[in-house]
Design a protein around this motif. Structure first.
Motif, PDB file in Angstrom:
ATOM      1  N   ILE A  41      32.944  80.354 -50.919  1.00 14.77           N
ATOM      2  CA  ILE A  41      33.922  80.766 -51.935  1.00 14.77           C
ATOM      3  C   ILE A  41      35.180  79.895 -51.905  1.00 14.77           C
ATOM      4  CG2 ILE A  41      33.077  83.140 -51.942  1.00 14.77           C
ATOM      5  CD1 ILE A  41      35.580  83.917 -50.313  1.00 14.77           C
ATOM      6  N   GLY A  42      35.129  78.814 -51.107  1.00 17.06           N
ATOM      7  CA  GLY A  42      36.228  77.857 -51.114  1.00 17.06           C
ATOM      8  C   GLY A  42      37.421  78.222 -50.263  1.00 17.06           C
ATOM      9  N   LYS A  43      37.191  79.063 -49.256  1.00 18.00           N
ATOM     10  CA  LYS A  43      38.257  79.454 -48.340  1.00 18.00           C
ATOM     11  C   LYS A  43      38.085  78.719 -47.012  1.00 18.00           C
ATOM     12  CE  LYS A  43      40.617  82.824 -50.453  1.00 18.00           C
ATOM     13  NZ  LYS A  43      42.095  82.907 -50.521  1.00 18.00           N
ATOM     14  N   PRO A  44      39.179  78.536 -46.249  1.00 19.29           N
ATOM     15  CA  PRO A  44      39.054  77.880 -44.942  1.00 19.29           C
ATOM     16  C   PRO A  44      38.219  78.715 -43.974  1.00 19.29           C
ATOM     17  CG  PRO A  44      41.357  78.023 -45.647  1.00 19.29           C
ATOM     18  CD  PRO A  44      40.571  78.871 -46.583  1.00 19.29           C
ATOM     19  N   PRO A  87      34.880  97.364 -42.570  1.00 14.99           N
ATOM     20  CA  PRO A  87      34.075  97.092 -43.764  1.00 14.99           C
ATOM     21  C   PRO A  87      34.347  95.681 -44.276  1.00 14.99           C
ATOM     22  CG  PRO A  87      35.099  99.254 -43.913  1.00 14.99           C
ATOM     23  CD  PRO A  87      35.698  98.580 -42.714  1.00 14.99           C
ATOM     24  N   LEU A  88      33.319  95.027 -44.789  1.00 16.54           N
ATOM     25  CA  LEU A  88      33.464  93.646 -45.246  1.00 16.54           C
ATOM     26  C   LEU A  88      34.553  93.495 -46.306  1.00 16.54           C
ATOM     27  CD1 LEU A  88      29.739  92.521 -45.511  1.00 16.54           C
ATOM     28  CD2 LEU A  88      31.468  91.565 -43.974  1.00 16.54           C
ATOM     29  N   ALA A  89      34.594  94.418 -47.251  1.00 13.96           N
ATOM     30  CA  ALA A  89      35.585  94.306 -48.327  1.00 13.96           C
ATOM     31  C   ALA A  89      36.999  94.296 -47.770  1.00 13.96           C
ATOM     32  CB  ALA A  89      35.406  95.450 -49.321  1.00 13.96           C
ATOM     33  N   VAL A  90      37.241  95.137 -46.783  1.00 13.68           N
ATOM     34  CA  VAL A  90      38.565  95.205 -46.160  1.00 13.68           C
ATOM     35  C   VAL A  90      38.879  93.899 -45.432  1.00 13.68           C
ATOM     36  CG1 VAL A  90      39.944  96.390 -44.406  1.00 13.68           C
ATOM     37  CG2 VAL A  90      38.479  97.707 -45.962  1.00 13.68           C
ATOM     38  N   SER A  91      37.894  93.369 -44.709  1.00 10.48           N
ATOM     39  CA  SER A  91      38.119  92.140 -43.945  1.00 10.48           C
ATOM     40  C   SER A  91      38.391  90.944 -44.852  1.00 10.48           C
ATOM     41  CB  SER A  91      36.906  91.853 -43.056  1.00 10.48           C
ATOM     42  OG  SER A  91      36.755  92.851 -42.081  1.00 10.48           O
ATOM     43  N   PHE A  92      37.592  90.791 -45.899  1.00 11.67           N
ATOM     44  CA  PHE A  92      37.828  89.666 -46.809  1.00 11.67           C
ATOM     45  C   PHE A  92      39.197  89.785 -47.479  1.00 11.67           C
ATOM     46  CE2 PHE A  92      33.129  88.955 -46.802  1.00 11.67           C
ATOM     47  CZ  PHE A  92      33.168  87.615 -46.447  1.00 11.67           C
ATOM     48  N   ARG A  93      39.605  90.998 -47.776  1.00 13.57           N
ATOM     49  CA  ARG A  93      40.913  91.205 -48.404  1.00 13.57           C
ATOM     50  C   ARG A  93      42.059  90.952 -47.429  1.00 13.57           C
ATOM     51  NH1 ARG A  93      41.800  97.146 -49.265  1.00 13.57           N
ATOM     52  NH2 ARG A  93      42.591  96.939 -47.132  1.00 13.57           N
ATOM     53  N   ASP A  94      41.957  91.522 -46.234  1.00  9.49           N
ATOM     54  CA  ASP A  94      43.083  91.497 -45.305  1.00  9.49           C
ATOM     55  C   ASP A  94      43.167  90.228 -44.469  1.00  9.49           C
ATOM     56  OD1 ASP A  94      43.596  93.992 -46.275  1.00  9.49           O
ATOM     57  OD2 ASP A  94      43.029  95.077 -44.453  1.00  9.49           O
ATOM     58  N   ALA A 113      41.210  87.114 -45.113  1.00 11.54           N
ATOM     59  CA  ALA A 113      41.061  85.861 -45.868  1.00 11.54           C
ATOM     60  C   ALA A 113      41.810  85.892 -47.189  1.00 11.54           C
ATOM     61  CB  ALA A 113      39.583  85.568 -46.120  1.00 11.54           C
ATOM     62  N   PHE A 114      42.462  87.026 -47.485  1.00 12.79           N
ATOM     63  CA  PHE A 114      43.277  87.175 -48.696  1.00 12.79           C
ATOM     64  C   PHE A 114      42.473  86.897 -49.968  1.00 12.79           C
ATOM     65  CE2 PHE A 114      46.002  85.706 -45.178  1.00 12.79           C
ATOM     66  CZ  PHE A 114      46.700  86.890 -44.969  1.00 12.79           C
ATOM     67  N   VAL A 115      41.226  87.363 -49.956  1.00  7.74           N
ATOM     68  CA  VAL A 115      40.389  87.249 -51.148  1.00  7.74           C
ATOM     69  C   VAL A 115      40.842  88.317 -52.143  1.00  7.74           C
ATOM     70  CG1 VAL A 115      38.033  87.422 -52.052  1.00  7.74           C
ATOM     71  CG2 VAL A 115      38.440  86.378 -49.805  1.00  7.74           C
ATOM     72  N   PRO A 116      41.105  87.949 -53.395  1.00 11.97           N
ATOM     73  CA  PRO A 116      41.523  88.959 -54.379  1.00 11.97           C
ATOM     74  C   PRO A 116      40.389  89.931 -54.679  1.00 11.97           C
ATOM     75  CG  PRO A 116      41.103  86.858 -55.452  1.00 11.97           C
ATOM     76  CD  PRO A 116      41.027  86.594 -53.976  1.00 11.97           C
ATOM     77  N   GLU A 117      40.745  91.102 -55.176  1.00 16.56           N
ATOM     78  CA  GLU A 117      39.745  92.127 -55.473  1.00 16.56           C
ATOM     79  C   GLU A 117      38.643  91.587 -56.381  1.00 16.56           C
ATOM     80  OE1 GLU A 117      39.316  95.178 -54.298  1.00 16.56           O
ATOM     81  OE2 GLU A 117      41.075  95.060 -52.999  1.00 16.56           O
ATOM     82  N   THR A 118      39.007  90.710 -57.308  1.00 14.98           N
ATOM     83  CA  THR A 118      38.015  90.175 -58.245  1.00 14.98           C
ATOM     84  C   THR A 118      37.013  89.240 -57.575  1.00 14.98           C
ATOM     85  OG1 THR A 118      39.589  88.424 -58.814  1.00 14.98           O
ATOM     86  CG2 THR A 118      39.523  90.373 -60.253  1.00 14.98           C
ATOM     87  N   GLY A 119      37.337  88.761 -56.363  1.00 13.11           N
ATOM     88  CA  GLY A 119      36.441  87.830 -55.682  1.00 13.11           C
ATOM     89  C   GLY A 119      35.680  88.422 -54.517  1.00 13.11           C
TER      90      GLY A 119
END
Length: 217
Positions: free
Chosen positions: A32-35, A49-56, A58-64
């Motif tokens: 997804i183009g993140k470091p 949960p994965l959604a929480v980890s990616f958000r908190d 890697a700062f992935v936006p909700e849409t991603g």
């Protein structure tokens, strides 16, 4: 004396899946183009949960987040049936089963993956119920998952007065405490024991866990 009920986390408690989880995280981040995460930072991804980890983390936006999780599962799915069990897990489960202890799993892993993994790694015969996150997009907390398991046992006539939640992360301990059950932090996964500061017990080995649940038997 009440019959104990034991609820186990899956990843990092029964299965030594951390290496595959961390490899799959970096696979997803690259896709997804993140470091990539550093080896020092990757362990924090194991448990939430994965959604929480990616958000908190890697700062992935909700849409991603959906794309990030799909990329993670693309890699994880190739090897998920190859994860090893921790040493001593089978003798521990054998001892609890022989003592008539009902057991279940409460995992933040999506349930449709957790159930076949439990079967394929040879654990299916030990557990009455496997509860995981659902595919409806909701962020199920460990508290919610543990409550679902407790409700399952209660609906079948079991007393949950002597229930235990067993896990390797603070989320397992917090979820158990919020459901007013005994909590056991496991020492065999290498977790910093400060995460277990609010646990009822710490079990350094699977054999120690059997002694705790069976009151020294």
């Amino acid at each position: 004396m009440e019959t104990p009920i034991v609820i186990f986390d899956l990843d990092g408690t029964l299965t030594d899946s951390a290496p595959l989880i961390m490899e799959s995280i970096n696979y997803a981040l690259e896709k997804i183009g993140k470091p990539r995460e550093t080896p020092a930072d990757l362990p924090r991804w194991v448990g939430p949960p994965l959604a929480v980890s990616f958000r908190d983390f890697a700062f992935v936006p909700e849409t991603g987040i959906a794309d990030a999780i799909a990329a993670y599962r693309e890699n994880y799915g190739k090897y998920m049936f190859d994860v090893p069990l921790f040493e001593g897990v089978i003798p521990m489960l054998d001892a609890l089963k022989a003592a008539g202890v009902p057991m279940a799993i409460a995992t933040s892993k999506v349930e449709r993956l957790a159930r076949p993994i439990v079967t394929e790694v040879g654990l299916g015969d030990y557990f009455s119920y496997v509860c995981g996150a659902k595919d409806d997009g909701a962020h199920h907390t460990k508290t919610d998952l543990i409550k679902e398991v407790l409700d399952y046992f209660a609906s079948r006539g079991y007393s949950t007065a002597e229930a235990y939640m067993v896990g390797d992360r603070i989320y397992d301990i917090e979820g158990g405490n919020e459901n007013s059950v005994n909590t056991i932090g496991v020492g065999w996964a290498g977790t910093d024991e400060t995460e277990f500061s609010k646990a009822t017990y710490i079990a350094p080995t699977p054999a120690d866990l059997v002694k705790i649940v069976l009151k020294g038997a």
